[in-house]
Design an enzyme around this catalytic site. Structure first.
Site, PDB file in Angstrom:
ATOM      1  N   HIS A 140       0.836  -1.204   0.000  1.00  0.00           N
ATOM      2  CA  HIS A 140       0.000   0.000   0.000  1.00  0.00           C
ATOM      3  C   HIS A 140       0.874   1.258   0.000  1.00  0.00           C
ATOM      4  CE1 HIS A 140      -3.502   2.482   1.510  1.00  0.00           C
ATOM      5  NE2 HIS A 140      -2.492   3.183   1.996  1.00  0.00           N
ATOM      6  N   GLU A 141       1.872   1.281   0.877  1.00  0.00           N
ATOM      7  CA  GLU A 141       2.745   2.456   0.954  1.00  0.00           C
ATOM      8  C   GLU A 141       3.623   2.582  -0.297  1.00  0.00           C
ATOM      9  OE1 GLU A 141       2.181   4.648   3.080  1.00  0.00           O
ATOM     10  OE2 GLU A 141       0.844   3.433   4.316  1.00  0.00           O
ATOM     11  N   HIS A 144       1.625   4.305  -2.902  1.00  0.00           N
ATOM     12  CA  HIS A 144       1.684   5.758  -2.746  1.00  0.00           C
ATOM     13  C   HIS A 144       2.959   6.319  -3.386  1.00  0.00           C
ATOM     14  CE1 HIS A 144      -1.821   6.508  -0.360  1.00  0.00           C
ATOM     15  NE2 HIS A 144      -1.432   5.802   0.692  1.00  0.00           N
ATOM     16  N   GLU A 191      -6.050   6.860  -1.225  1.00  0.00           N
ATOM     17  CA  GLU A 191      -5.974   5.698  -0.343  1.00  0.00           C
ATOM     18  C   GLU A 191      -6.606   4.470  -0.997  1.00  0.00           C
ATOM     19  OE1 GLU A 191      -4.398   5.302   2.497  1.00  0.00           O
ATOM     20  OE2 GLU A 191      -3.628   7.341   2.324  1.00  0.00           O
TER      21      GLU A 191
END
Length: 381
Positions: A140-141, A144, A191
């Site tokens: 997930h990070e 980003h 997100e």
């Protein structure tokens, strides 16, 4: 195979598909992609970001992490480093960014910085997540990072800080608050994009949904059911009356992240759409894809996404607005037909004995393209 099986070694590890050369556009939510395209198109925006970076002092952010957190490598938190490297390899990231673990018992992480973004995760993530869930969080990070969210996230942090400092200025504060609110809306969509990247990095749908469940209820899921949690998400969307709709709006406005139940539902919808399997099958945009991105197309896709969400939502306020919109469309269509009749066409039909039949005049058809369709389609699950 569940993440628990992988963590305990009771089942063979499933080989993950390496997504060679995958572009972040392959998984980005349309509203996120449209906002990013619009921001990047602004003239002089890079110069503004550099100026903001200097004011915010990115060096201070890194020094704070270096001085107060633990930097992850093969010697420190080797388990985390292994999962981090695996997630990066799956998303075809050659150079790992710096990763830090800070003391905080909650499940969370962040990717910050402008010139050289880095990732920080909370110690609670290590304590409460199994290997598959932690790999998903790290992916997930990394999502980003690949989308460039860290740059705009840092900008949002700056504007939020400015709005707080200039609260005594009525005009300047209002303008900054409006910009900050718009950035928070983009952030919530970013997100959702990163959730998809986390799923692609771990390629375990159950682990991705469990991560949302743990964000909502903590680390012990022994008495929690995925299906019931998704049913809860559907109930949250449709439950209550107009008062509850206004409460939900107020709950979300100041949040930078969607609520956990909404995140789980959005990810489940993306999986059910077939996009996830299509990407795993090799059908995705590459970073070197010759097809150039179009700002106009990205913004249009963002508008279409909001329109589809509006049409699909079962929220009481949205349902009311949708019915009012349908009624307005019917009124406009009927009115347009009558004006057409009055301006000459109707007189000729009456002379021919048709009594101005509406079926002979295309202007009298309802203008709503969705007329006759179900406003609330069934859950694809």
């Amino acid at each position: 195979m569940s993440g628990d099986d992988e963590a305990t070694g009771t089942a063979p590890v499933r080989r993950r598909v390496i997504l060679t050369g995958i572009s972040s556009r392959a998984w980005e939510h349309p509203a996120d992609r449209g906002a990013l395209a619009a921001l990047r198109e602004l003239r002089g925006f890079d110069d503004v970001l550099k100026a903001l970076s200097g004011l915010w002092n990115e060096r201070a952010l890194r020094m704070e992490a270096l001085g107060s957190a633990i930097r992850v490598d093969h010697r420190q938190y080797p388990r985390v480093y292994r999962l981090f490297a695996e997630a990066a390899a799956t998303l075809d990231i050659a150079e790992l960014p710096e990763l830090y673990v800070q003391y905080d018992r909650s499940i969370n992480g962040m990717c910050i910085g402008m010139s050289k973004p880095f990732i920080v995760i909370n110690s609670g993530s290590l304590e409460l997540l199994d290997d598959s869930e932690l790999r998903c969080l790290l992916g997930h990070e990394l999502g980003h990072l690949l989308s460039g969210h860290a740059v705009y996230r840092t900008m949002a942090m700056i504007l939020h800080d400015w709005a707080a400092r200039l609260s005594w200025l009525p005009v300047g504060s209002l303008a900054l608050r409006a910009i900050s609110a718009g950035l928070r809306e983009w952030w919530r969509k970013a997100e959702l994009s990163a959730d998809r990247a986390g799923l692609l990095a771990g390629q375990d749908t159950h682990a991705s949904l469990r991560l949302s469940m743990k964000l909502a209820g903590g680390g012990d899921l022994s008495e929690v059911d995925v299906t019931a949690f998704l049913e809860q998400a559907a109930e949250y969307d449709r439950a209550g009356d107009l008062r509850d709709s206004m409460i939900k709006i107020g709950m979300v406005l100041d949040r930078t992240h969607p609520l956990p139940v909404a995140r789980a539902a959005e990810l489940r919808n993306w999986i059910d759409s077939g996009e996830y399997q299509r990407i795993l099958g090799g059908d995705y945009l590459r970073r070197e894809d010759p097809r150039a991105s179009s700002v106009r197309e990205d913004v249009k896709s963002a508008a279409d996404s909001y329109r589809e969400t509006f049409a699909r939502s079962q929220d009481p306020l949205v349902s009311l607005l949708r019915r009012l919109g349908d009624g307005a469309g019917d009124w406009v269509g009927t009115g347009a037909g009558r004006v057409r009749d009055w301006m000459g066409g109707g007189g000729r039909r009456r002379a021919n004995g048709t009594q101005g039949s509406r079926t002979a005049d295309p202007w009298s058809a309802a203008t709503d393209p969705d007329e006759g369709q179900d406003d609330q389609p069934g859950d694809p699950r």
